[in-house]
Write a protein that holds these residues in place. Structure first.
Motif, PDB file in Angstrom:
ATOM      1  N   VAL A   1      12.472  24.092  51.660  1.00  0.00           N
ATOM      2  CA  VAL A   1      11.584  23.445  53.003  1.00  0.00           C
ATOM      3  C   VAL A   1      11.462  21.850  52.688  1.00  0.00           C
ATOM      4  O   VAL A   1      10.253  20.748  53.746  1.00  0.00           O
ATOM      5  CB  VAL A   1      10.608  24.647  53.547  1.00  0.00           C
ATOM      6  CG1 VAL A   1       9.593  23.445  54.067  1.00  0.00           C
ATOM      7  CG2 VAL A   1      10.715  25.485  54.150  1.00  0.00           C
ATOM      8  N   ALA A   2      10.554  22.261  51.478  1.00  0.00           N
ATOM      9  CA  ALA A   2       9.366  20.935  50.470  1.00  0.00           C
ATOM     10  C   ALA A   2      10.819  19.594  50.629  1.00  0.00           C
ATOM     11  O   ALA A   2      10.700  18.421  50.904  1.00  0.00           O
ATOM     12  CB  ALA A   2       9.048  21.145  49.333  1.00  0.00           C
TER      13      ALA A   2
ATOM     14  N   TRP B   1      11.535  18.749  54.714  1.00  0.00           N
ATOM     15  CA  TRP B   1      10.553  17.400  54.745  1.00  0.00           C
ATOM     16  C   TRP B   1      10.803  16.072  54.424  1.00  0.00           C
ATOM     17  O   TRP B   1      10.781  15.666  54.766  1.00  0.00           O
ATOM     18  CB  TRP B   1       9.896  18.419  55.139  1.00  0.00           C
ATOM     19  CG  TRP B   1       8.561  17.699  55.012  1.00  0.00           C
ATOM     20  CD1 TRP B   1       8.435  17.213  56.583  1.00  0.00           C
ATOM     21  CD2 TRP B   1       7.015  18.768  55.600  1.00  0.00           C
ATOM     22  NE1 TRP B   1       7.464  16.698  56.991  1.00  0.00           N
ATOM     23  CE2 TRP B   1       6.044  17.889  56.215  1.00  0.00           C
ATOM     24  CE3 TRP B   1       6.085  19.264  54.538  1.00  0.00           C
ATOM     25  CZ2 TRP B   1       5.141  17.447  56.860  1.00  0.00           C
ATOM     26  CZ3 TRP B   1       5.021  19.270  54.515  1.00  0.00           C
ATOM     27  CH2 TRP B   1       4.396  18.819  55.163  1.00  0.00           C
TER      28      TRP B   1
ATOM     29  N   THR C   1      13.933  14.107  55.550  1.00  0.00           N
ATOM     30  CA  THR C   1      14.042  13.964  56.559  1.00  0.00           C
ATOM     31  C   THR C   1      12.656  12.849  57.749  1.00  0.00           C
ATOM     32  O   THR C   1      12.828  12.562  58.120  1.00  0.00           O
ATOM     33  CB  THR C   1      14.133  15.002  57.414  1.00  0.00           C
ATOM     34  OG1 THR C   1      13.293  15.923  57.599  1.00  0.00           O
ATOM     35  CG2 THR C   1      15.479  15.730  57.115  1.00  0.00           C
ATOM     36  N   LYS C   2      11.685  13.027  56.553  1.00  0.00           N
ATOM     37  CA  LYS C   2      10.580  12.900  57.413  1.00  0.00           C
ATOM     38  C   LYS C   2      10.298  11.749  56.043  1.00  0.00           C
ATOM     39  O   LYS C   2       9.019  10.647  56.962  1.00  0.00           O
ATOM     40  CB  LYS C   2       9.514  13.657  57.060  1.00  0.00           C
ATOM     41  CG  LYS C   2       9.874  15.111  57.729  1.00  0.00           C
ATOM     42  CD  LYS C   2       9.917  14.812  58.726  1.00  0.00           C
ATOM     43  CE  LYS C   2      10.494  16.463  59.690  1.00  0.00           C
ATOM     44  NZ  LYS C   2      10.194  15.684  61.396  1.00  0.00           N
TER      45      LYS C   2
ATOM     46  N   MET D   1      16.627  19.351  60.694  1.00  0.00           N
ATOM     47  CA  MET D   1      14.970  18.401  60.487  1.00  0.00           C
ATOM     48  C   MET D   1      15.731  17.367  61.287  1.00  0.00           C
ATOM     49  O   MET D   1      14.783  16.403  62.297  1.00  0.00           O
ATOM     50  CB  MET D   1      14.437  18.245  59.725  1.00  0.00           C
ATOM     51  CG  MET D   1      13.835  20.112  59.498  1.00  0.00           C
ATOM     52  SD  MET D   1      13.275  20.410  57.679  1.00  0.00           S
ATOM     53  CE  MET D   1      11.496  19.628  58.203  1.00  0.00           C
TER      54      MET D   1
ATOM     55  N   ASN E   1      11.016  12.758  63.953  1.00  0.00           N
ATOM     56  CA  ASN E   1       9.337  12.636  63.396  1.00  0.00           C
ATOM     57  C   ASN E   1       8.799  12.456  64.921  1.00  0.00           C
ATOM     58  O   ASN E   1       7.112  13.010  64.457  1.00  0.00           O
ATOM     59  CB  ASN E   1       9.541  11.346  62.849  1.00  0.00           C
ATOM     60  CG  ASN E   1      10.319  12.058  61.568  1.00  0.00           C
ATOM     61  OD1 ASN E   1      10.448  12.631  61.151  1.00  0.00           O
ATOM     62  ND2 ASN E   1      10.953  10.270  61.138  1.00  0.00           N
TER      63      ASN E   1
ATOM     64  N   GLU F   1       5.791  14.769  65.364  1.00  0.00           N
ATOM     65  CA  GLU F   1       4.676  15.152  63.937  1.00  0.00           C
ATOM     66  C   GLU F   1       4.145  13.852  63.783  1.00  0.00           C
ATOM     67  O   GLU F   1       3.036  13.874  64.076  1.00  0.00           O
ATOM     68  CB  GLU F   1       5.704  15.102  61.992  1.00  0.00           C
ATOM     69  CG  GLU F   1       6.502  16.820  62.138  1.00  0.00           C
ATOM     70  CD  GLU F   1       7.264  17.014  62.581  1.00  0.00           C
ATOM     71  OE1 GLU F   1       7.836  15.845  63.236  1.00  0.00           O
ATOM     72  OE2 GLU F   1       8.047  17.718  62.453  1.00  0.00           O
TER      73      GLU F   1
ATOM     74  N   PHE G   1       2.437  20.657  59.607  1.00  0.00           N
ATOM     75  CA  PHE G   1       3.582  21.280  59.412  1.00  0.00           C
ATOM     76  C   PHE G   1       3.205  22.530  59.375  1.00  0.00           C
ATOM     77  O   PHE G   1       4.655  23.413  60.296  1.00  0.00           O
ATOM     78  CB  PHE G   1       3.696  21.898  57.820  1.00  0.00           C
ATOM     79  CG  PHE G   1       4.523  22.661  57.637  1.00  0.00           C
ATOM     80  CD1 PHE G   1       5.907  22.387  57.386  1.00  0.00           C
ATOM     81  CD2 PHE G   1       4.281  23.444  56.385  1.00  0.00           C
ATOM     82  CE1 PHE G   1       6.636  23.353  56.393  1.00  0.00           C
ATOM     83  CE2 PHE G   1       4.904  24.773  55.884  1.00  0.00           C
ATOM     84  CZ  PHE G   1       5.806  24.211  56.381  1.00  0.00           C
TER      85      PHE G   1
ATOM     86  N   THR H   1       5.922  21.790  62.644  1.00  0.00           N
ATOM     87  CA  THR H   1       6.885  21.553  61.517  1.00  0.00           C
ATOM     88  C   THR H   1       7.590  23.522  60.983  1.00  0.00           C
ATOM     89  O   THR H   1       9.068  23.059  61.872  1.00  0.00           O
ATOM     90  CB  THR H   1       7.092  21.012  60.299  1.00  0.00           C
ATOM     91  OG1 THR H   1       6.680  19.561  61.044  1.00  0.00           O
ATOM     92  CG2 THR H   1       8.669  20.779  59.292  1.00  0.00           C
TER      93      THR H   1
END
Length: 295
Positions: free
Chosen positions: A93-94, A97, A100-101, A177, A182, A185, A199, A203
């Motif tokens: 997940v980290a 994230w 992609t973010k 993702m 985005n 978010e 998150f 997310t």
């Protein structure tokens, strides 16, 4: 189990156009070939495992799976899965994230490193830890001095399993993702939500099905991993043998019924994994169709 499978679905219009484009006999031939291939290389071997497991009766089967060595192997396998899967889920997940973010230097290198366990042999992955943590390895003298045992012990098995199963959650979430973008978010942050709140409330709900799918794949590979674990475990009965290693020992000792009995437990887990995977795919598809209908 290695590789990557994404949750992708064709729209009804695309499915209809494909159906109209192919002659009926071609569709039937492809279906027959697919079913025949699965029956020959999957269903029959799977059935053979259960037949062989119960060949000498239920008493022998239950004795094989309830022996001290078998119970130790099952316990160790579950322990490794309980440790490795959550850690890889957090990392996945980290990493997804971050990739992609955010834009940062070294993003392509990070993606390459995540994919590395797909490219190297599990045996090589196990040897890496032997070179690092064995008595003659890079950190071996320091570990021996402080009475810390990694190779031929549970920590080594966990580390080897973590490396082999590293990509599964991350590679499942990254394309998902990226597709989502985005916008959600950014809207949440604009309304004053903190990063953590965004998150947990935005997310995570958006990626829940992909995350569950990645966890399923990671768990299946963790339980079935053989090569890397074989190198670092030492094959110590009742201590460092996971289920695949225990099966190998039983088979090499010509205890075929016992070996297939334990193998049937792993096969049963594989079937359960397949059922759960299909349920997740169905729920994800249903959720996607529902969202498209609301839009």
């Amino acid at each position: 189990m290695s590789g990557h499978v994404s949750l992708q679905y064709s729209t009804p219009q695309v499915q209809k156009s494909r159906k109209e484009a192919e002659p009926r006999w071609v569709r039937y031939l492809l279906i027959f070939l697919a079913i025949g291939f699965l029956a020959l290389f999957l269903v029959l071997p799977l059935a053979a495992i259960f037949i062989k497991a119960f060949e000498k009766g239920g008493a022998v089967f239950f004795e094989a799976i309830s022996s001290p060595d078998a119970l130790s192997a099952i316990k160790l396998t579950v322990t490794v899965a309980v440790i490795a899967v959550p850690l890889n889920a957090i990392f996945g997940v980290a990493a997804a994230w971050a990739i992609t973010k955010f834009n940062f230097k070294g993003k392509s290198l990070l993606i390459t490193i995540i994919d590395l366990p797909f490219a190297i042999s599990p045996v090589i992955a196990g040897l890496v830890f032997v070179l690092l943590f064995s008595s003659r390895g890079l950190f071996g003298p320091w570990l021996m001095e402080h009475d810390i045992k990694i190779i031929f012990a549970v920590p080594g098995i966990v580390l080897a399993t973590l490396l082999i199963t590293l990509p599964f959650v991350a590679r499942e979430l990254i394309p998902l993702m990226q597709t989502q973008g985005n916008s959600d978010e950014e809207a949440s942050m604009t309304l004053g939500a903190s990063g953590w709140k965004t998150f947990w409330l935005v997310t995570l709900p958006n990626i829940k099905w992909g995350l569950l799918y990645g966890v399923i794949l990671c768990t299946a590979r963790t339980i079935g991993e053989f090569g890397a674990v074989s190198v670092v475990s030492g094959h110590i009965r009742g201590m460092t043998n996971t289920m695949p290693l225990h099966i190998e020992i039983l088979y090499n000792e010509y205890q075929f019924s016992a070996a297939f009995a334990v193998a049937s437990l792993m096969s049963l887990f594989a079937i359960i994994t397949l059922i759960v995977k299909n349920i997740i795919e169905w729920k994800a598809h249903k959720s996607m169709v529902s969202e498209e209908g609301e839009a």
